[in-house]
Design a protein around this motif. Sequence first.
Motif, mmCIF file in Angstrom:
data_model
loop_
_atom_site.group_PDB
_atom_site.id
_atom_site.type_symbol
_atom_site.label_atom_id
_atom_site.label_comp_id
_atom_site.label_asym_id
_atom_site.label_seq_id
_atom_site.Cartn_x
_atom_site.Cartn_y
_atom_site.Cartn_z
ATOM 1 N N ARG A 124 0.871 -1.082 -0.079
ATOM 2 C CA ARG A 124 -0.108 -0.010 0.200
ATOM 3 C C ARG A 124 0.714 1.317 0.119
ATOM 4 O O ARG A 124 0.572 2.537 -0.706
ATOM 5 C CB ARG A 124 -0.864 -0.067 1.279
ATOM 6 C CG ARG A 124 -2.201 -0.819 1.145
ATOM 7 C CD ARG A 124 -3.216 -0.797 2.186
ATOM 8 N NE ARG A 124 -4.248 -1.526 2.350
ATOM 9 C CZ ARG A 124 -5.466 -1.184 1.452
ATOM 10 N NH1 ARG A 124 -5.423 0.147 1.167
ATOM 11 N NH2 ARG A 124 -6.429 -1.946 1.468
ATOM 12 N N GLN A 125 2.049 1.265 0.655
ATOM 13 C CA GLN A 125 2.948 2.148 0.730
ATOM 14 C C GLN A 125 3.340 2.667 -0.477
ATOM 15 O O GLN A 125 3.544 3.726 -0.989
ATOM 16 C CB GLN A 125 3.995 2.022 1.767
ATOM 17 C CG GLN A 125 4.827 3.327 1.917
ATOM 18 C CD GLN A 125 5.887 3.070 3.220
ATOM 19 O OE1 GLN A 125 5.777 1.896 3.612
ATOM 20 N NE2 GLN A 125 7.023 3.758 3.395
ATOM 21 N N HIS A 126 3.899 1.893 -1.158
ATOM 22 C CA HIS A 126 4.642 1.964 -2.565
ATOM 23 C C HIS A 126 3.632 2.346 -3.462
ATOM 24 O O HIS A 126 3.695 3.105 -4.468
ATOM 25 C CB HIS A 126 5.225 0.596 -3.077
ATOM 26 C CG HIS A 126 6.325 0.124 -2.079
ATOM 27 N ND1 HIS A 126 7.304 0.976 -1.791
ATOM 28 C CD2 HIS A 126 6.635 -1.080 -1.786
ATOM 29 C CE1 HIS A 126 8.233 0.316 -1.094
ATOM 30 N NE2 HIS A 126 7.682 -1.015 -1.111
ATOM 31 N N SER A 127 2.390 1.906 -3.348
ATOM 32 C CA SER A 127 1.016 2.316 -4.267
ATOM 33 C C SER A 127 0.963 3.729 -4.162
ATOM 34 O O SER A 127 0.611 4.496 -4.995
ATOM 35 C CB SER A 127 -0.210 1.505 -3.967
ATOM 36 O OG SER A 127 -1.188 1.990 -4.641
ATOM 37 N N VAL A 128 0.928 4.069 -2.664
ATOM 38 C CA VAL A 128 0.327 5.577 -2.537
ATOM 39 C C VAL A 128 1.685 6.323 -3.097
ATOM 40 O O VAL A 128 1.392 7.210 -3.856
ATOM 41 C CB VAL A 128 0.454 5.658 -0.979
ATOM 42 C CG1 VAL A 128 0.487 7.225 -0.656
ATOM 43 C CG2 VAL A 128 -0.716 4.990 -0.506
ATOM 44 N N GLU A 129 2.997 5.998 -2.960
ATOM 45 C CA GLU A 129 3.835 6.823 -3.362
ATOM 46 C C GLU A 129 4.100 7.180 -4.912
ATOM 47 O O GLU A 129 4.215 7.805 -5.436
ATOM 48 C CB GLU A 129 5.471 6.193 -2.922
ATOM 49 C CG GLU A 129 5.752 6.278 -1.611
ATOM 50 C CD GLU A 129 7.065 5.451 -1.144
ATOM 51 O OE1 GLU A 129 7.549 4.786 -2.123
ATOM 52 O OE2 GLU A 129 7.427 5.227 -0.129
ATOM 53 N N LYS A 130 3.598 5.731 -5.561
ATOM 54 C CA LYS A 130 3.669 5.911 -7.011
ATOM 55 C C LYS A 130 2.388 6.748 -7.424
ATOM 56 O O LYS A 130 2.675 7.527 -8.575
ATOM 57 C CB LYS A 130 3.628 4.300 -7.653
ATOM 58 C CG LYS A 130 3.352 4.262 -9.087
ATOM 59 C CD LYS A 130 4.436 4.812 -10.253
ATOM 60 C CE LYS A 130 4.491 4.769 -11.487
ATOM 61 N NZ LYS A 130 5.294 5.206 -12.133
ATOM 62 N N ARG A 131 1.479 6.731 -6.845
ATOM 63 C CA ARG A 131 0.154 7.310 -7.371
ATOM 64 C C ARG A 131 0.432 8.889 -7.001
ATOM 65 O O ARG A 131 -0.276 9.661 -7.713
ATOM 66 C CB ARG A 131 -1.099 6.912 -6.617
ATOM 67 C CG ARG A 131 -1.725 5.598 -7.217
ATOM 68 C CD ARG A 131 -2.989 5.222 -6.922
ATOM 69 N NE ARG A 131 -2.596 4.455 -5.183
ATOM 70 C CZ ARG A 131 -3.466 4.595 -4.368
ATOM 71 N NH1 ARG A 131 -4.599 4.678 -4.451
ATOM 72 N NH2 ARG A 131 -3.288 3.840 -3.049
#
Length: 841
Positions: A124-131
């Motif tokens: 989730r953390q990587h997804s938030v950073e990417k988005r």
Amino acid sequence: MTGAFDFTGARAADRGRPRILLVALLVTVTLGIVVVGFLLVSQARQAVDLRNEVEQSYARRLQLQRILSLHQDIETASRGYVLTQQEDFLEPYRIAEPAIDAELSKLDRLEQNGNAGEQLRHLRQHSVEKRNFVRETITLATSGRATEAVGRVRSGDGKRAMDALRSEIAELQLSEESRLDRLSARSGAARNRLEMTALAILGALLVLLTGAAVAIASATKSRSQALDAVADLSRRRKAILDAAMDGIIILNPSGSIESVNQTVARMFGYAEEELLRRDVGMLFATPTPVGQVAMQLRQMNLQDGEPGSLQEIPGRCKDGTPLLADVAISAVSLADGMHYVAVVRDMSERKKIERMKAEFVASVSHELRTPLTSIAGSLGLLAGGAGGALPDRAGRLIEIAHNNSERLVRLINDILDIEKLDAGKMVFNNARNDLGEIAAQAIVANRSYGERYGVTLRLTQPDRPTPIWVDADRLMQVLANLISNAAKFSPRNGTVEVRVEAGRNAHTVSVIDSGSGIAPEFLGRMFQRFAQADSSDARQKEGTGLGLAIVREIVQRLGGKVTVDSTPGKGSNFTVVLPALRDHDHGIAPCVLLCEHDPIVAHALAQMISDNGLTCRIAATAQDALATAAGADFSVILVDAELPGEGGIALVRQLRDGAAPATPILMISAETDGDALSAKVLQIEDWLRKPLSLDQVVQAVNRVINKLPSGKEGASRLPRVLHAEDDPDIVRLVEAAFEGKATLFAAPSVEMARATIARTELDLAILDLGLTDGSGLALLGDLAKAPNGPLPVIIFSAQDADPEVSEKVQAFFTKSHTPIDHLVRTVSRLAQASAAGEANT
């Protein structure tokens, strides 16, 4: 005996062993099958669990791939838009960006491995950073800062976020694959263990089944032998049932016939096959609808193992012949419900025997009672001096003969009474009576019997009426039995007390003696037939053992009960308890309607009438009197001749035409005899002259209610009595008894009696029911139309009273039950009443 018993027990044990072994084998095989089944079910569940895990793992990996694909879509869309500034590149971004959170949530729900929680947070953390990176570049590009947006893309931050995301997803997928491999390996090992266990169990079962086969073969052989024995027993039982004199029907819960014995088939004229599976109602005299018998059987609430129900049921044979049967029904509980066993007994032969018995009793009744009446009556007259003075020795012999003839009469009467009670043919003509009056009559009737034993009879009774609803003659029979017993067993110069006690709901009469008493162990059998506390003493006291049994039966049928209380050495107390008769009971309580306009006089008269045990209702006007008479039955109506309006005579006319055509009416008038013609035409019983005392009114009312003579003197001649009797000895006996008291006209036939009625002015008639050319009842019509008016009639016959006949005559006496002096007194009373009636009219 012991050795034989042990050998039998050993044989029983030997027979039981194969059965026990077979049961043990069956239980073991069953348990083995259950265990194998359980293992198979367990394996199946493991396979299902593994399949579910595989599907879940596949779903999670697919979900990871979708999340990766969505991130790739937003990355591609953002780069295309930044480089070309074309809005079309943003369409995939707008679709993918909001779907990522939903897909991540779905992944959370699919994930069941607790160790993957940290990895999902990283994802989730990587997804938030990417988005966030994509959202920032798009924002820069849309705000006109395209160069900065391109610089951000070329900086490599977006690529690093995407690589971290890919790496996290790869690790999650690798973790899923590793976990799935471990589950598969564990499932395979469990399956191998299960297969080995199942093979071992199946091998054991094979061994057991082999043993079971041997046991079953042995058991089958034993069962075959047992079935042969059962079949043999069934044939024997069927032979026994078919040989039974009674029919036996087995009914199923629906009331259909399951089986019958041959007696039923012969009894009703059907073949056995015609009865099977048919509703049993077809055998009834009136066939019942299908199912009605089953409903009636259920309502009987019969229980297995308990006594059944015995009923008399009219049936019908196949050819339509009626068949009366006694049917004993009992219940038996079987596997398919409650069944019923009906034992049917043809009553035809029994009814034939009962008819023969009844004919025998009737013959004995007539052939014994008639000569016994002649013997006892003649000896009584001789003992009383009717034939002149007798020498002492002859007198003693006559007394002995008279006493023993009376003893024989009592014995015959007891036997015949027991027979009638058993057959239910003893007639009870219940009417309103007073217990005290009956007790007083019993004292008078039995006083001479007490004197024979040197015993004094004493009556104790209350000073108020004790009304009861009984047959006076039957109650007199009860008291005579109790008093005679008390007198026989009392010491000389002793006293027998007859005590009447009034109660609210019941009245009692007790016969108390001072004899030797009754042993406690005999009290319970006191009222049984032929019961005698001491047979030698009973012979000495001329007892048969039937008297108290007859007493109990009669008292019970009168609605009461009889008890005994005794103390050895101090005497006995026999108590008869009878229901008290209230004014509303049976609708026959004497009720007087008083038609009087003066309230003071009316109240005084009503009070006096009520004090004498009668009910009184007052009507002040003619209209009230008519309405009251129409709404109730009255024994007597008193009418004031001076009623306001049309007067008392007009009221009497209306009563005779309507509500009271036959009710006795007493007229109260200031005139001496009033209108004599009206009195005769309107059938006014008496014309009471004013002024009159209250006692006169009450006496007049009582005379009507009790049918007593008015007290006026009759003619000076002797009463003329027709005696219709075919037995010459009875004729001579009655003539001797009435010598100097009445003039008798004997007639042995109906024809001669009719001739006597036609040519002679008679006062009364004594009829025997059996005359040479017919029944004495044929003369009732002639006596009702006699030249000098209807004549009182006394039936004096060996036959017992019939209710219909008793209602038509003034008295009904049974020969051997009736002392000749009692007949004389009754004739004198009725003759005086007849003479008084003629004088009044």
